[in-house]
Design a protein around this motif. Structure first.
Motif, PDB file in Angstrom:
ATOM      1  N   THR A   1       0.815  -1.226   0.000  1.00  0.00           N
ATOM      2  CA  THR A   1       0.000   0.000   0.000  1.00  0.00           C
ATOM      3  C   THR A   1       0.842   1.267   0.000  1.00  0.00           C
ATOM      4  N   ALA A   2       2.084   1.154  -0.404  1.00  0.00           N
ATOM      5  CA  ALA A   2       2.978   2.322  -0.380  1.00  0.00           C
ATOM      6  C   ALA A   2       2.443   3.463  -1.242  1.00  0.00           C
ATOM      7  N   HIS A   3       1.625   3.131  -2.240  1.00  0.00           N
ATOM      8  CA  HIS A   3       1.096   4.154  -3.155  1.00  0.00           C
ATOM      9  C   HIS A   3      -0.179   4.803  -2.627  1.00  0.00           C
ATOM     10  N   LEU A   4      -0.671   4.368  -1.473  1.00  0.00           N
ATOM     11  CA  LEU A   4      -1.929   4.880  -0.928  1.00  0.00           C
ATOM     12  C   LEU A   4      -1.668   5.852   0.216  1.00  0.00           C
ATOM     13  N   ASP A   5      -2.560   6.799   0.382  1.00  0.00           N
ATOM     14  CA  ASP A   5      -2.490   7.730   1.494  1.00  0.00           C
ATOM     15  C   ASP A   5      -3.546   7.351   2.537  1.00  0.00           C
ATOM     16  N   PRO A   6      -3.146   7.159   3.788  1.00  0.00           N
ATOM     17  CA  PRO A   6      -4.118   6.805   4.832  1.00  0.00           C
ATOM     18  C   PRO A   6      -5.100   7.944   5.080  1.00  0.00           C
ATOM     19  N   PRO A   7      -6.266   7.633   5.650  1.00  0.00           N
ATOM     20  CA  PRO A   7      -6.655   6.301   6.135  1.00  0.00           C
ATOM     21  C   PRO A   7      -7.242   5.431   5.027  1.00  0.00           C
ATOM     22  N   TYR A   8      -7.018   4.141   5.138  1.00  0.00           N
ATOM     23  CA  TYR A   8      -7.596   3.172   4.212  1.00  0.00           C
ATOM     24  C   TYR A   8      -7.644   1.825   4.925  1.00  0.00           C
ATOM     25  N   ALA A   9      -8.330   0.870   4.312  1.00  0.00           N
ATOM     26  CA  ALA A   9      -8.491  -0.448   4.922  1.00  0.00           C
ATOM     27  C   ALA A   9      -8.143  -1.518   3.905  1.00  0.00           C
ATOM     28  N   VAL A  10      -7.643  -2.627   4.414  1.00  0.00           N
ATOM     29  CA  VAL A  10      -7.240  -3.733   3.545  1.00  0.00           C
ATOM     30  C   VAL A  10      -7.778  -5.042   4.101  1.00  0.00           C
ATOM     31  N   VAL A  11      -7.848  -6.018   3.222  1.00  0.00           N
ATOM     32  CA  VAL A  11      -8.093  -7.407   3.616  1.00  0.00           C
ATOM     33  C   VAL A  11      -6.976  -8.256   3.034  1.00  0.00           C
ATOM     34  N   ASP A  12      -6.317  -8.989   3.895  1.00  0.00           N
ATOM     35  CA  ASP A  12      -5.277  -9.928   3.480  1.00  0.00           C
ATOM     36  C   ASP A  12      -5.985 -11.191   2.993  1.00  0.00           C
ATOM     37  N   LEU A  13      -5.960 -11.436   1.692  1.00  0.00           N
ATOM     38  CA  LEU A  13      -6.757 -12.515   1.116  1.00  0.00           C
ATOM     39  C   LEU A  13      -6.319 -13.892   1.592  1.00  0.00           C
ATOM     40  N   ALA A  14      -5.049 -14.082   1.852  1.00  0.00           N
ATOM     41  CA  ALA A  14      -4.604 -15.395   2.335  1.00  0.00           C
ATOM     42  C   ALA A  14      -5.254 -15.712   3.676  1.00  0.00           C
ATOM     43  N   ALA A  15      -5.289 -14.728   4.574  1.00  0.00           N
ATOM     44  CA  ALA A  15      -5.920 -14.933   5.880  1.00  0.00           C
ATOM     45  C   ALA A  15      -7.427 -15.074   5.737  1.00  0.00           C
ATOM     46  N   PHE A  16      -8.035 -14.241   4.890  1.00  0.00           N
ATOM     47  CA  PHE A  16      -9.482 -14.309   4.662  1.00  0.00           C
ATOM     48  C   PHE A  16      -9.887 -15.685   4.148  1.00  0.00           C
ATOM     49  N   ASP A  17      -9.162 -16.188   3.161  1.00  0.00           N
ATOM     50  CA  ASP A  17      -9.496 -17.495   2.585  1.00  0.00           C
ATOM     51  C   ASP A  17      -9.243 -18.630   3.586  1.00  0.00           C
ATOM     52  N   ALA A  18      -8.202 -18.484   4.392  1.00  0.00           N
ATOM     53  CA  ALA A  18      -7.942 -19.504   5.418  1.00  0.00           C
ATOM     54  C   ALA A  18      -9.083 -19.557   6.421  1.00  0.00           C
ATOM     55  N   ASN A  19      -9.586 -18.401   6.821  1.00  0.00           N
ATOM     56  CA  ASN A  19     -10.730 -18.367   7.738  1.00  0.00           C
ATOM     57  C   ASN A  19     -11.981 -18.945   7.072  1.00  0.00           C
ATOM     58  N   ALA A  20     -12.164 -18.626   5.779  1.00  0.00           N
ATOM     59  CA  ALA A  20     -13.328 -19.123   5.054  1.00  0.00           C
ATOM     60  C   ALA A  20     -13.302 -20.638   4.896  1.00  0.00           C
ATOM     61  N   ALA A  21     -12.119 -21.229   4.931  1.00  0.00           N
ATOM     62  CA  ALA A  21     -11.995 -22.689   4.869  1.00  0.00           C
ATOM     63  C   ALA A  21     -12.116 -23.316   6.253  1.00  0.00           C
ATOM     64  N   ALA A  22     -11.609 -22.626   7.265  1.00  0.00           N
ATOM     65  CA  ALA A  22     -11.605 -23.187   8.619  1.00  0.00           C
ATOM     66  C   ALA A  22     -13.002 -23.245   9.222  1.00  0.00           C
ATOM     67  N   LEU A  23     -13.839 -22.275   8.922  1.00  0.00           N
ATOM     68  CA  LEU A  23     -15.172 -22.236   9.524  1.00  0.00           C
ATOM     69  C   LEU A  23     -16.038 -23.425   9.105  1.00  0.00           C
TER      70      LEU A  23
END
Length: 402
Positions: free
Chosen positions: A16-38
């Protein structure tokens, strides 16, 4: 030594070096891991995704494309209509009763919508309101779900444990309501729901509070045993008057326990996809943190302090420290007790504060899940160390449903 959190910070900063805060992100690897674990915790029963905890159509679609997920639990009727019309799902359960006459009129004049959306009810006055908007002889049959109150009322009801939801608490009352629906034209009772907030929504391992944790676990065990019997009896009583398609229960915090209930056919989950701060207080399962928001350091008011612009993204619920965001990256930051997280500025202390400079990013985790999206127009989706997409939130698409 470089820690996992250090590496996460480096990845997010690079992405996100090209972005100016504030902003929000989702780490897809973690999101997908949670979506599989549930689903793995659900014992083969399908999960219904809680849209309130996600509030991004693209991510709702991503979850629903995965094995083990089926249908949406929306939080308002206008939202449910929007999700159905835009093709996110043709199975949308509205989690709360509605008095939105305009949305009811839209639902009651569209047969396709009427097949896709299920209304939540717990009082015949809600049926009266629907009939006043459009009488049964001028509309398609509307799908209904009965909200069974899941609170625990020991000592003959002198104690109330849980949230205040439906007035329908007993199996007898559930059966009586089902009979009332069956006697009225224009409605079909297809579902039963009960949300055990005192189990699913209450962490049983609050940090540094061993006595409270013990008390919470005792209450949750007692409540679970009582609900197991009552929910089964209620489902049986309702089935005497209605052909139930589903019995819904639970939340991220109780997926395994709720799915073990023989009466339950599906479990709702959503918050665990983002892994907010509140789930750090759960023993059974803790999702991988996947959603973060960044604020920029703009001043250094004193030695050992760094102040970011903004940061006061406070969660709903009982006011207190558990509703504050937590400064997560770099590790070793804390809020000041006298100021907390402010709308326009948030001073931070801790070992890492001394190393922060003006322009650096501080990454926060929100206390809850979907409420994060009320503060930003888009979420930046991160894979490894790059943003692969930027997708609009509900707010970014011009919607503020509540």
């Amino acid at each position: 030594m470089t820690t996992e959190r250090d590496r996460l910070r480096e990845r997010l900063d690079r992405a996100t070096a090209h972005l100016d805060p504030p902003y929000a992100v989702v780490d897809l690897a973690a999101f997908d891991a949670n979506a599989a674990a549930l689903p793995a915790r659900a014992g083969g029963k399908p999960l219904r995704v809680a849209s309130k905890s996600v509030r991004v159509r693209e991510l709702l679609r991503r979850v629903l494309s995965r094995p083990g997920w089926r249908g949406v639990m929306a939080f308002t009727l206008p939202e449910a209509i929007w999700l159905a019309r835009s093709g996110v799902s043709d199975d949308v359960l509205v989690a709360y009763p509605t008095a939105d006459r305009r949305a009811l009129a839209e639902l009651a004049t569209d047969e396709t919508l009427a097949r896709a959306v299920t209304l939540m009810v717990d009082d015949t006055e809600q049926l009266d309101l629907v009939d006043a908007v459009r009488p049964p002889d001028r509309r398609p049959e509307l799908r209904l779900c009965l909200d069974l109150d899941a609170s625990w009322r020991p000592l003959g009801g002198r104690v109330h444990v849980g949230v205040r939801r439906s007035p329908v608490h007993s199996a007898r009352a559930a059966g009586a309501f089902a009979a009332a629906v069956a006697a009225r034209p224009g409605f079909r009772l297809v579902g039963l729901m009960s949300y055990e907030a005192q189990i699913a929504g209450l962490g049983d391992a609050p940090p540094g509070r061993a006595a409270l944790a013990t008390a919470i676990r005792l209450v949750q065990r007692g409540s679970y045993r009582e609900l197991l019997a009552r929910r089964g009896a209620a489902a049986a009583a309702v089935r005497e008057h209605a052909d139930l398609e589903f019995v819904n229960g639970g939340g991220t915090g109780s997926v395994a326990a709720t799915s073990a209930d023989p009466a339950v056919t599906e479990v709702t989950a959503g918050s665990g996809l983002y892994g907010p701060k509140l789930f750090d207080a759960y023993r059974a399962w803790r999702p991988t943190p996947a959603a973060f928001f960044a604020c920029a350091v703009v001043r250094r008011p004193a030695r050992g302090l760094a102040t970011v612009l903004g940061g006061g993204w406070i969660a709903s619920g009982q006011a207190g420290g558990t509703r504050l965001p937590v400064p997560w990256l770099p590790a070793g930051l804390r809020l000041l007790g006298a100021e907390g997280a402010g709308e326009v500025q948030t001073p931070l202390a801790g070992a890492a504060a001394a190393g922060l400079r003006v322009g650096d990013r501080v990454w926060f985790r929100h206390a809850k899940a979907g409420e994060l999206c009320e503060h930003v127009n888009e979420l930046h989706l991160v894979e490894e160390d790059r943003v692969v997409a930027s997708v609009p939130t509900y707010r970014g698409e011009g919607h503020a449903f509540l």
